[in-house]
Design a protein around this motif. Structure first.
Motif, short mmCIF file in Angstrom:
data_model
loop_
_atom_site.label_atom_id
_atom_site.label_comp_id
_atom_site.label_asym_id
_atom_site.label_seq_id
_atom_site.Cartn_x
_atom_site.Cartn_y
_atom_site.Cartn_z
N LYS A 152 -8.32 12.49 -10.91
CA LYS A 152 -8.56 11.13 -11.40
C LYS A 152 -7.36 10.20 -11.16
N PRO A 153 -6.09 10.64 -11.39
CA PRO A 153 -4.95 9.76 -11.11
C PRO A 153 -4.89 9.30 -9.66
N LEU A 154 -5.15 10.19 -8.72
CA LEU A 154 -5.16 9.79 -7.31
C LEU A 154 -6.30 8.82 -7.03
N LYS A 188 3.92 5.48 1.51
CA LYS A 188 2.60 4.88 1.79
C LYS A 188 1.82 5.73 2.80
N GLU A 189 2.51 6.26 3.79
CA GLU A 189 1.83 7.10 4.78
C GLU A 189 1.28 8.37 4.14
N ARG A 190 2.06 8.99 3.28
CA ARG A 190 1.58 10.19 2.59
C ARG A 190 0.44 9.87 1.63
N LEU A 191 0.51 8.72 0.98
CA LEU A 191 -0.58 8.30 0.09
C LEU A 191 -1.87 8.09 0.87
N ASP A 192 -1.78 7.45 2.03
CA ASP A 192 -2.97 7.22 2.85
C ASP A 192 -3.61 8.54 3.29
#
Length: 279
Positions: A152-154, A188-192
């Motif tokens: 849920k957090p992601l 940001k790249e890892r989040l994407d």
């Protein structure tokens, strides 16, 4: 005249009855012929032998023509070979027909087994298909009990965070430092990548096991990313506190930079004047 008419009608009836009686007796006699019965016993399981018709001798000479033509000297060689050969009853304990029946029964049992296995595979395939399609992933018990809550957090994390609050930094200075050094671009790249993997795991047709492996990999990646964000925040706060303390020490040491040739008494008086309002 009337009696003659009745007699004419009765004659065909009597003739038909007599014919039926004679034909019936003939049929019964042939049906229960002893030689035929003996042959039937040899053809099934009852008895091997009883070679009717039996031989008859007169002064050592065969006088039964039926025996001579069926089993005797005038019989075909295959008849004599059959009589003198081994027991070949098809329905005896180890006969060919008995073996065929046993084989048919074993094949029937094997077919039943295969049918049950096929039915089981079909039912399992139908159950698995329910987990293949992305339309039913939200109803999976393991998703409802664990991964829905853990991911849920992601799922709620912004797709394109623009400031320290979006990233979860407590200090804006930490965000600005990472922004200037390129650290935000790496995050940001890892989040994407995590967002894409989560989307694929929820929308693509795949086996249930592979789907949950992707859930698990996404969860592990999200935990590492969250820990790294907290680490940057903690290290950035410590660094800022260190820089502030260092700057304060530099300002303090500047008070004495122009007093190089003061006496000890003058230095002590200057220090007391600087800190008189702090103690």
């Amino acid at each position: 005249m009337k009696s003659k008419s009745i007699l004419k009608r009765m004659i065909p009836a009597v003739f038909l009855a007599c014919s039926c009686s004679i034909f019936g007796q003939f049929t019964v006699k042939r049906l229960y012929d002893p030689s035929i019965v003996a042959q039937e016993k040899r053809m099934v399981y009852a008895k091997w032998g009883d070679w009717r018709p039996y031989p008859k001798y007169f002064l050592g000479v065969q006088t039964n023509f039926a025996y001579a033509t069926v089993w005797g000297m005038w019989a075909p060689s295959r008849n004599r070979d059959y009589k003198n050969g081994s027991d070949i009853r098809p329905l005896k304990a180890n006969g060919l027909e008995t073996q065929r029946y046993a084989l048919v029964e074993s094949q029937r049992q094997e077919a039943e087994k295969i049918k049950k296995e096929a039915d089981t595979i079909h039912k399992r395939s139908v159950q698995d298909f329910a987990h293949w399609t992305s339309a039913t992933v939200s109803a999976d018990p393991l998703w409802l009990l664990y991964y829905n809550r853990m991911l849920k957090p992601l799922r709620e994390f912004p797709d394109n965070p623009q400031n320290a609050q979006d990233w979860g930094f407590e200090r804006d200075e930490t965000y600005q430092t990472l922004l200037s050094t390129g650290g935000i671009d790496i995050l940001k790249e890892r989040l994407d990548l995590l967002k894409d993997k989560y989307k694929i795991s929820r929308t693509t047709e795949m086996p249930r096991g592979k789907r949950f492996l992707m859930y698990h990999e996404t969860l592990i990646g999200w935990r590492k990313l969250s820990a790294e964000i907290r680490s940057y925040d903690l290290k950035g706060g410590l660094a800022l506190d260190y820089f502030k303390l260092l700057e304060k020490l530099k300002n303090t040491s500047s008070l004495f930079s122009d007093k190089t040739f003061q006496t000890d008494k003058e230095i002590a008086e200057d220090v007391m004047m600087h800190y008189k309002h702090q103690f």
